[in-house]
Design a protein around this motif. Structure first.
Motif, mmCIF file in Angstrom:
data_model
loop_
_atom_site.group_PDB
_atom_site.id
_atom_site.type_symbol
_atom_site.label_atom_id
_atom_site.label_comp_id
_atom_site.label_asym_id
_atom_site.label_seq_id
_atom_site.Cartn_x
_atom_site.Cartn_y
_atom_site.Cartn_z
ATOM 1 N N TYR A 47 44.792 -24.845 23.116
ATOM 2 C CA TYR A 47 44.590 -24.608 24.335
ATOM 3 C C TYR A 47 45.113 -23.247 25.066
ATOM 4 O O TYR A 47 45.893 -22.710 24.404
ATOM 5 C CB TYR A 47 45.340 -25.723 25.383
ATOM 6 C CG TYR A 47 44.831 -26.981 25.337
ATOM 7 C CD1 TYR A 47 43.831 -27.415 26.092
ATOM 8 C CD2 TYR A 47 45.478 -27.887 24.258
ATOM 9 C CE1 TYR A 47 43.142 -28.950 25.824
ATOM 10 C CE2 TYR A 47 45.258 -29.394 24.321
ATOM 11 C CZ TYR A 47 44.130 -29.337 25.057
ATOM 12 O OH TYR A 47 43.790 -30.905 24.952
ATOM 13 N N VAL A 48 43.877 -22.645 25.717
ATOM 14 C CA VAL A 48 44.177 -21.222 26.244
ATOM 15 C C VAL A 48 44.086 -21.561 28.082
ATOM 16 O O VAL A 48 43.027 -22.003 28.409
ATOM 17 C CB VAL A 48 43.400 -20.396 25.629
ATOM 18 C CG1 VAL A 48 43.440 -18.862 26.375
ATOM 19 C CG2 VAL A 48 43.572 -20.175 24.269
ATOM 20 N N TYR A 49 45.153 -21.215 28.722
ATOM 21 C CA TYR A 49 44.805 -21.083 30.189
ATOM 22 C C TYR A 49 44.680 -19.770 30.659
ATOM 23 O O TYR A 49 45.301 -18.690 30.286
ATOM 24 C CB TYR A 49 46.188 -21.782 30.413
ATOM 25 C CG TYR A 49 46.412 -23.005 30.271
ATOM 26 C CD1 TYR A 49 45.883 -24.212 31.141
ATOM 27 C CD2 TYR A 49 47.056 -23.586 29.170
ATOM 28 C CE1 TYR A 49 46.131 -25.517 30.644
ATOM 29 C CE2 TYR A 49 47.134 -24.780 28.604
ATOM 30 C CZ TYR A 49 46.882 -25.740 29.303
ATOM 31 O OH TYR A 49 47.068 -26.853 28.906
ATOM 32 N N ARG A 50 43.931 -19.763 31.579
ATOM 33 C CA ARG A 50 43.822 -18.415 32.167
ATOM 34 C C ARG A 50 43.778 -18.273 33.755
ATOM 35 O O ARG A 50 43.196 -19.187 34.415
ATOM 36 C CB ARG A 50 42.204 -17.793 31.847
ATOM 37 C CG ARG A 50 42.018 -17.384 30.642
ATOM 38 C CD ARG A 50 40.878 -16.855 30.243
ATOM 39 N NE ARG A 50 40.797 -16.332 28.866
ATOM 40 C CZ ARG A 50 40.255 -16.820 27.733
ATOM 41 N NH1 ARG A 50 39.843 -18.187 28.078
ATOM 42 N NH2 ARG A 50 40.286 -16.364 26.508
ATOM 43 N N LEU A 51 44.641 -17.390 34.314
ATOM 44 C CA LEU A 51 44.914 -17.206 35.704
ATOM 45 C C LEU A 51 44.691 -15.980 36.309
ATOM 46 O O LEU A 51 44.921 -14.900 35.526
ATOM 47 C CB LEU A 51 46.104 -17.814 35.953
ATOM 48 C CG LEU A 51 46.888 -19.306 35.618
ATOM 49 C CD1 LEU A 51 48.356 -19.214 36.318
ATOM 50 C CD2 LEU A 51 46.073 -20.249 36.797
ATOM 51 N N GLY A 69 60.524 -13.751 34.414
ATOM 52 C CA GLY A 69 61.787 -14.289 34.663
ATOM 53 C C GLY A 69 61.487 -15.900 34.459
ATOM 54 O O GLY A 69 62.384 -16.448 33.792
ATOM 55 N N LEU A 70 60.363 -16.461 34.881
ATOM 56 C CA LEU A 70 60.026 -17.841 34.678
ATOM 57 C C LEU A 70 59.935 -18.275 33.174
ATOM 58 O O LEU A 70 60.436 -19.257 32.700
ATOM 59 C CB LEU A 70 58.799 -18.340 35.300
ATOM 60 C CG LEU A 70 58.872 -18.514 37.020
ATOM 61 C CD1 LEU A 70 57.465 -18.550 37.473
ATOM 62 C CD2 LEU A 70 59.838 -19.385 37.239
ATOM 63 N N ALA A 114 54.052 -23.688 37.715
ATOM 64 C CA ALA A 114 55.231 -22.783 38.236
ATOM 65 C C ALA A 114 54.557 -21.456 38.516
ATOM 66 O O ALA A 114 55.106 -21.084 39.691
ATOM 67 C CB ALA A 114 56.183 -22.877 37.444
ATOM 68 N N LEU A 115 53.816 -20.867 37.763
ATOM 69 C CA LEU A 115 53.066 -19.458 37.949
ATOM 70 C C LEU A 115 52.389 -19.490 39.463
ATOM 71 O O LEU A 115 52.486 -18.432 40.145
ATOM 72 C CB LEU A 115 52.185 -19.123 36.750
ATOM 73 C CG LEU A 115 52.777 -18.940 35.317
ATOM 74 C CD1 LEU A 115 51.716 -18.648 34.658
ATOM 75 C CD2 LEU A 115 53.920 -17.850 35.583
ATOM 76 N N ALA A 120 51.973 -17.945 44.896
ATOM 77 C CA ALA A 120 51.778 -18.224 46.761
ATOM 78 C C ALA A 120 52.908 -17.813 47.250
ATOM 79 O O ALA A 120 52.508 -17.716 48.552
ATOM 80 C CB ALA A 120 51.620 -19.758 46.638
ATOM 81 N N GLY A 121 54.259 -17.865 46.894
ATOM 82 C CA GLY A 121 55.396 -17.307 47.555
ATOM 83 C C GLY A 121 55.373 -15.983 47.673
ATOM 84 O O GLY A 121 55.910 -15.605 48.616
ATOM 85 N N ALA A 122 54.530 -15.344 46.755
ATOM 86 C CA ALA A 122 54.575 -13.699 47.251
ATOM 87 C C ALA A 122 53.292 -13.385 48.037
ATOM 88 O O ALA A 122 52.851 -12.353 47.872
ATOM 89 C CB ALA A 122 54.635 -13.090 45.599
#
Length: 275
Positions: A47-51, A69-70, A114-115, A120-122
């Motif tokens: 699997y490969v994830y892209r964001l 850091g995560l 988590a990413l 979203a927090g930033a």
């Protein structure tokens, strides 16, 4: 003699039938992976994830550091940053960045979430999210079969040289065949290790881009709004200080002029009164 020639021919056929691998070996050390003792069973999926995230250019470095850091906070060996880069435009109005992370396949989905949460927090907006899968079952089975074949061939040639059967020419030819077979064995082991690594870990590719201005994003994120307000306040204070430095001599000169004129008028008025 016949046995030697048959083994040499078998080695030649095995070397010719070796399939080259197109995968990069930079991501890991192939020697860390042990070849399986039996054929691979079950489906093998890589699997490969892209964001992709859009946010204020000034917030890109902080978000990248937070994502790194995560990764570092996960268990040892469960995650590592393969590459990370960041670019800023010449005028400072935009910027971009990218990062590739290798993570334990069992943690990949949770880590991707988590990413997104950190972004979203930033104040970042998720502009792109995708997942790609590749079935490497057949490639893994073929790689395992090639590994077992070459292991058997190397063992036979090694035994032949150990017993030293045949003429000197046969032994020289057998040594060359053994070297070729060992090279094929190493290549097969590395290819199988790479395929195993691709299944055991997932790659997450992250892109960061400067947010394009829009009506719905006039103020941006709260953190960005506070930063912009602070910048405007500092610019105002600098402008006020510059104005004070430049205008102070003129203010003093104007005050002295007014004071001199008033003093002169008072003195003339007193002389007129005495007259």
């Amino acid at each position: 003699m016949r046995r030697v020639m048959m083994l040499i021919v078998a080695a030649s056929i095995s070397a010719c039938s070796a399939e080259p691998t197109s995968h990069s070996m930079k991501a890991f050390d192939a020697q860390e992976e042990a070849a399986p003792a039996r054929p691979v069973t079950g489906q093998r999926i890589a699997y490969v994830y892209r964001l992709g995230f859009e946010l204020d250019p000034a917030a890109i470095p902080a978000l990248q550091s937070r994502h790194e850091g995560l990764c570092r906070r996960l268990t040892r060996g469960g995650c590592r940053v393969l590459r990370s880069s960041r670019e800023a435009s010449e005028d400072g109005s935009g910027g971009s960045g990218s990062m590739a992370i290798e993570i334990d396949a069992r943690l990949a989905r949770r880590f991707t979430a988590a990413l997104e949460q950190a972004a979203a927090g930033a104040g970042a907006r998720t502009s792109d999210i995708a997942m790609e899968s590749e079935d490497v079952t057949k490639a893994t089975v073929d790689a395992g079969a090639r590994l077992r074949q070459r292991s058997l061939l190397v063992a036979r040639l090694t035994e032949l040289l150990r017993t030293r059967q045949g003429s000197v020419g046969d032994l020289v030819a057998a040594e060359k065949a053994l070297a070729d077979a060992q090279e094929g064995l190493d290549a097969a082991r590395a290819n199988l290790a790479l395929l195993s690594r691709r299944v055991a870990t997932s790659t997450t590719e992250v892109r960061y881009a400067a947010r394009s201005g829009g009506a719905g994003e006039a103020f941006g994120s709260p953190a960005a709004f506070i930063d912009e307000s602070r910048e405007q306040l500092l610019r105002s204070l600098r402008a006020l200080l510059s104005f004070a430095v430049v205008s102070l001599p003129w203010i003093v000169l104007l005050w002295l002029s007014i004071w001199s004129i008033r003093r002169f008028r008072r003195a003339r008025a007193r002389r007129a009164g005495h007259g």
